[in-house]
Motif scaffolding. Structure first.
Motif, mmCIF file in Angstrom:
data_model
loop_
_atom_site.group_PDB
_atom_site.id
_atom_site.type_symbol
_atom_site.label_atom_id
_atom_site.label_comp_id
_atom_site.label_asym_id
_atom_site.label_seq_id
_atom_site.Cartn_x
_atom_site.Cartn_y
_atom_site.Cartn_z
ATOM 1 N N ASP A 84 -33.388 -5.974 9.290
ATOM 2 C CA ASP A 84 -33.315 -4.515 9.417
ATOM 3 C C ASP A 84 -32.678 -4.172 10.758
ATOM 4 O OD1 ASP A 84 -34.336 -1.757 8.357
ATOM 5 O OD2 ASP A 84 -34.904 -1.796 10.475
ATOM 6 N N ASP A 127 -40.248 -2.048 10.221
ATOM 7 C CA ASP A 127 -39.614 -1.894 8.912
ATOM 8 C C ASP A 127 -39.353 -3.239 8.247
ATOM 9 O OD1 ASP A 127 -39.717 0.779 9.355
ATOM 10 O OD2 ASP A 127 -37.553 1.120 9.396
ATOM 11 N N GLU A 141 -31.104 -1.911 17.535
ATOM 12 C CA GLU A 141 -32.265 -2.800 17.404
ATOM 13 C C GLU A 141 -32.098 -3.611 16.126
ATOM 14 O OE1 GLU A 141 -37.048 -2.518 18.103
ATOM 15 O OE2 GLU A 141 -36.197 -1.036 16.731
ATOM 16 N N GLN A 193 -35.919 9.833 15.445
ATOM 17 C CA GLN A 193 -36.249 8.966 14.306
ATOM 18 C C GLN A 193 -36.900 7.665 14.738
ATOM 19 O OE1 GLN A 193 -34.004 8.771 10.708
ATOM 20 N NE2 GLN A 193 -33.656 6.581 10.909
ATOM 21 N N THR A 194 -36.347 7.026 15.784
ATOM 22 C CA THR A 194 -36.804 5.681 16.144
ATOM 23 C C THR A 194 -37.749 5.650 17.341
ATOM 24 O OG1 THR A 194 -34.962 5.262 17.667
ATOM 25 C CG2 THR A 194 -34.600 4.758 15.333
ATOM 26 N N ASP A 196 -31.340 10.218 17.068
ATOM 27 C CA ASP A 196 -31.725 8.808 17.022
ATOM 28 C C ASP A 196 -33.108 8.618 17.640
ATOM 29 O OD1 ASP A 196 -29.221 8.056 15.939
ATOM 30 O OD2 ASP A 196 -28.346 7.876 17.945
ATOM 31 N N HIS A 199 -39.576 3.111 11.206
ATOM 32 C CA HIS A 199 -38.235 3.330 11.741
ATOM 33 C C HIS A 199 -37.994 2.579 13.043
ATOM 34 C CE1 HIS A 199 -37.215 6.061 8.575
ATOM 35 N NE2 HIS A 199 -38.203 6.868 8.879
ATOM 36 N N ARG A 200 -38.865 1.649 13.389
ATOM 37 C CA ARG A 200 -38.515 0.608 14.349
ATOM 38 C C ARG A 200 -38.232 -0.638 13.529
ATOM 39 N NH1 ARG A 200 -39.831 0.914 19.750
ATOM 40 N NH2 ARG A 200 -38.593 -1.002 19.828
ATOM 41 N N ALA A 201 -37.253 -1.425 13.958
ATOM 42 C CA ALA A 201 -36.780 -2.542 13.138
ATOM 43 C C ALA A 201 -37.888 -3.544 12.839
ATOM 44 C CB ALA A 201 -35.597 -3.230 13.819
ATOM 45 N N GLU A 260 -31.704 -0.816 13.337
ATOM 46 C CA GLU A 260 -31.659 0.593 13.688
ATOM 47 C C GLU A 260 -30.302 0.805 14.342
ATOM 48 O OE1 GLU A 260 -33.890 2.560 12.559
ATOM 49 O OE2 GLU A 260 -35.206 0.933 11.924
ATOM 50 N N THR A 261 -29.684 1.949 14.074
ATOM 51 C CA THR A 261 -28.308 2.161 14.538
ATOM 52 C C THR A 261 -28.113 3.556 15.108
ATOM 53 O OG1 THR A 261 -27.537 2.984 12.389
ATOM 54 C CG2 THR A 261 -27.401 0.596 12.755
#
Length: 219
Positions: free
Chosen positions: A18, A171, A33, A71-72, A68, A166-168, A20-21
């Motif tokens: 996964d 998730d 991440e 969300q994260t 961003d 929503h942290r890698a 995060e971008t």
């Protein structure tokens, strides 16, 4: 013989991944991440064989935006001292053992596949690894869900929402749990009798492995 009894299925290491971008205008998504969790099914028992997580410093043209962060939870300050994509993805690439069959597993694999494809120079082995997408697999096995978002799958399977959704790293954990539930259901599905059928249903070929399309006519 069920899916998990197929030798090809058991020989494969499944790497749930996964990213995060941040998505800068005019550029592809840039990773901030990544988390990866490697799993193998040995004699019908799933075992974790590796785990990795890291923040990634985005390039200057792809700063972390307020959206961003909302969300994260990740901020520009947190990422300022993080390693570069080349460092992080290079290290992840080196963890793949030559000669071992791998399949990357992701929820909506197009996102992860796109990030890896654009970073292929840093992770050539990873970029040649095909994907298994949990969305088409879930659509095949659970045809009547209202949608196939990760939260919907978690609710369907009774998997608890992680506090850091929503942290890698969070998730990837719940995606792995959903994947294992889907495999359990696939083991009872008469259409998913082996690894080949699984890949036909939910596989996604890495861009690096796709044949080059040539023009039909010279202009």
């Amino acid at each position: 013989m069920g899916l998990t009894e197929d030798p090809a299925f058991r020989a494969t290491t499944y790497v749930v991944i996964d990213f995060e971008t941040t998505t800068p205008t005019g550029y592809p998504a840039q990773p901030i991440e990544v988390a990866a969790l490697a799993l193998r099914c040995e004699d019908g028992v799933w075992k974790e064989t590796g785990r990795s997580t890291s923040l990634i410093r985005p390039p200057a043209y792809a700063p972390v935006t307020p959206a961003d962060t909302a969300q994260t939870g990740l901020t520009a300050e947190q990422l300022h001292q993080a390693p570069t994509p080349a460092e992080v993805l290079g290290a992840l690439d080196r963890r793949l053992t030559a000669g071992t069959p791998y399949l990357l597993v992701a929820q909506h694999a197009a996102t992860e596949a796109g990030v890896i494809h654009h970073q292929a120079e840093h992770c050539p082995r990873l970029a040649r690894t095909d994907f298994l997408d949990t969305i088409p697999l879930a659509k095949h096995l659970i045809p009547n869900l209202p949608n196939y978002k990760l939260d919907t799958l978690l609710a369907h399977f009774g998997i608890q929402q992680p506090p850091d959704r929503h942290r890698a790293y969070a998730d990837v954990d719940v995606t792995a749990q959903a994947f294992l539930r889907l495999v359990r259901a696939a083991d009872l599905d008469p259409q998913l009798v082996d690894f080949a059928a699984l890949v036909k249903t939910a596989g996604r070929t890495a861009k690096a492995n796709r044949p080059v399309q040539t023009e039909l006519f010279d202009v």
